[in-house]
Design an enzyme around this catalytic site. Structure first.
Site, PDB file in Angstrom:
ATOM      1  CD  GLU A   1      -3.375   0.384   0.930  1.00 45.74           C
ATOM      2  OE1 GLU A   1      -3.361   0.345  -0.492  1.00 45.74           O
ATOM      3  OE2 GLU A   1      -4.084   0.617   1.676  1.00 45.74           O
TER       4      GLU A   1
ATOM      5  CB  THR B   1      -5.748   9.078  -1.073  1.00 45.30           C
ATOM      6  OG1 THR B   1      -6.583   7.875  -1.665  1.00 45.30           O
ATOM      7  CG2 THR B   1      -5.424   8.575   0.302  1.00 45.30           C
TER       8      THR B   1
HETATM    9  N1  HSE Z   1      -7.180   6.187   6.707  1.00 41.91           N
HETATM   10  C1  HSE Z   1      -6.990   6.553   5.448  1.00 41.91           C
HETATM   11  C2  HSE Z   1      -7.659   7.925   5.223  1.00 41.91           C
HETATM   12  C3  HSE Z   1      -7.490   5.367   4.483  1.00 41.91           C
HETATM   13  O1  HSE Z   1      -8.718   8.067   5.515  1.00 41.91           O
HETATM   14  O2  HSE Z   1      -6.858   8.667   4.668  1.00 41.91           O
HETATM   15  C4  HSE Z   1      -7.243   5.531   3.028  1.00 41.91           C
HETATM   16  O3  HSE Z   1      -6.001   5.302   2.772  1.00 41.91           O
END
Ligand code: HSE
Length: 291
Positions: free
Chosen positions: A120, A168
């Site tokens: 990841e 993201t």
């Molecule tokens: N915990 C992470 C976020 C999950 O919310 O950015 C996605 O990689």
């Protein structure tokens, strides 16, 4: 040849930013591995055109390298990439479990989570184990630097994917640097309520535990139609709705027997906001398994 199905996952669950995650019964990716002199990757299925097949740029390829387990890896994507449902985590988790079996590596569940998180990290830039942990261990997971806690849970869920693109990187960029003490107190109360709700399979407690006022509202701004979708889902029987992972997916927990109503309400609300969406009726499920 070894085949593993690895589930979609939903991380954060509102109050557990970078900590909580659940495995979803559906959708999932299927990863097939065969020994080879060097690693090659083939990706088919949902959104496969967006996924690099070069091993160094693919989560499963990075996992093969980390395990020193060269293989021909075929990934059949059932989880749309960049959906907030742990798509790259599922491929990394499936590859870790399949390659450990193929090469007879004696690794614990937590070891596999660490290896999958490396996959990841190589692709997304940061190693969050909050998706790979439930993808491997199943159920509800709590990830901390000092270890992972897992409980099996049984809870009706709906995952809805609006056709909105949220990276993201952008979703992490809007997370505030600090929070007020009032918000810390609220988040601790929600997280504790949610964890107890998972242990008791209680959708009301879990839904209440989604409540969080720092990360979620900032990310909700990136998802057109989010507020209307939450309101519609709650009117249709959801006990709580929040952003799934970094979004744009949303996840709702609901009263038993209300998943279809909640799924329709979410899809209709997004469509009323001009955003196409599809929803899955699902539940908290198992981790990666051989198929
Ligand atoms: N915990 C992470 C976020 C999950 O919310 O950015 C996605 O990689």
């Amino acid at each position: 040849m070894i085949s593993v199905r690895a589930p979609a996952t939903s991380a954060n669950l509102g109050s557990g930013f970078d900590v909580f995650g659940v495995a979803l019964d559906r959708p999932g990716d299927v990863v097939r591995v065969e020994k080879a002199d060097e690693t090659t990757i083939e990706v088919t299925g949902m959104g496969s055109e967006y996924i690099p097949e070069e091993p160094a740029k693919n989560t499963a390829g990075v996992v093969a390298n980390a395990l020193d387990a060269p293989a021909h890896i075929h990934i059949d994507k059932g989880i749309r990439p960049s959906s907030g449902l742990g798509s790259s985590a599922a491929s990394a988790a499936g590859a870790a479990v399949a390659l450990a079996e193929l090469y007879d590596r004696d690794l614990s569940g937590e070891d596999l989570v660490r290896v999958a998180a490396e996959g990841e990290a190589a692709v997304s830039g940061e190693a969050h184990a909050d998706n790979v942990a439930p993808a491997i261990l199943g159920g509800f997971t709590v990830v901390r630097d000092d270890g992972i806690t897992q409980v099996d849970a049984s809870l009706p869920l709906v995952a809805c994917l609006p056709e909105t693109v949220v990276s993201t990187r952008d979703a992490r960029g809007v997370v505030p640097d600090s929070a007020s003490m009032d918000h810390v107190v609220e988040t601790v109360g929600s997280a504790a309520t949610l964890a107890v709700g998972m242990e008791r399979d209680d959708p009301v407690l879990v839904g209440r535990g989604f409540r969080e006022s720092v990360v979620t509202p900032a990310r909700a701004e990136l998802i057109d139609g989010y507020a209307a979708a939450c309101e519609a889902a709650e009117g249709a029987g959801a006990t709580g709705v929040t952003v799934s992972g970094a979004g744009p997916g949303v996840v709702a927990t609901c009263y038993p027997g209300r998943r279809r109503d909640v799924a329709s309400a979410l899809v209709d609300a997004f469509e009323d906001a001009g955003v196409e969406a599809r929803a899955f009726c699902t539940e908290v499920g198992d981790g990666a398994e051989f198929v």
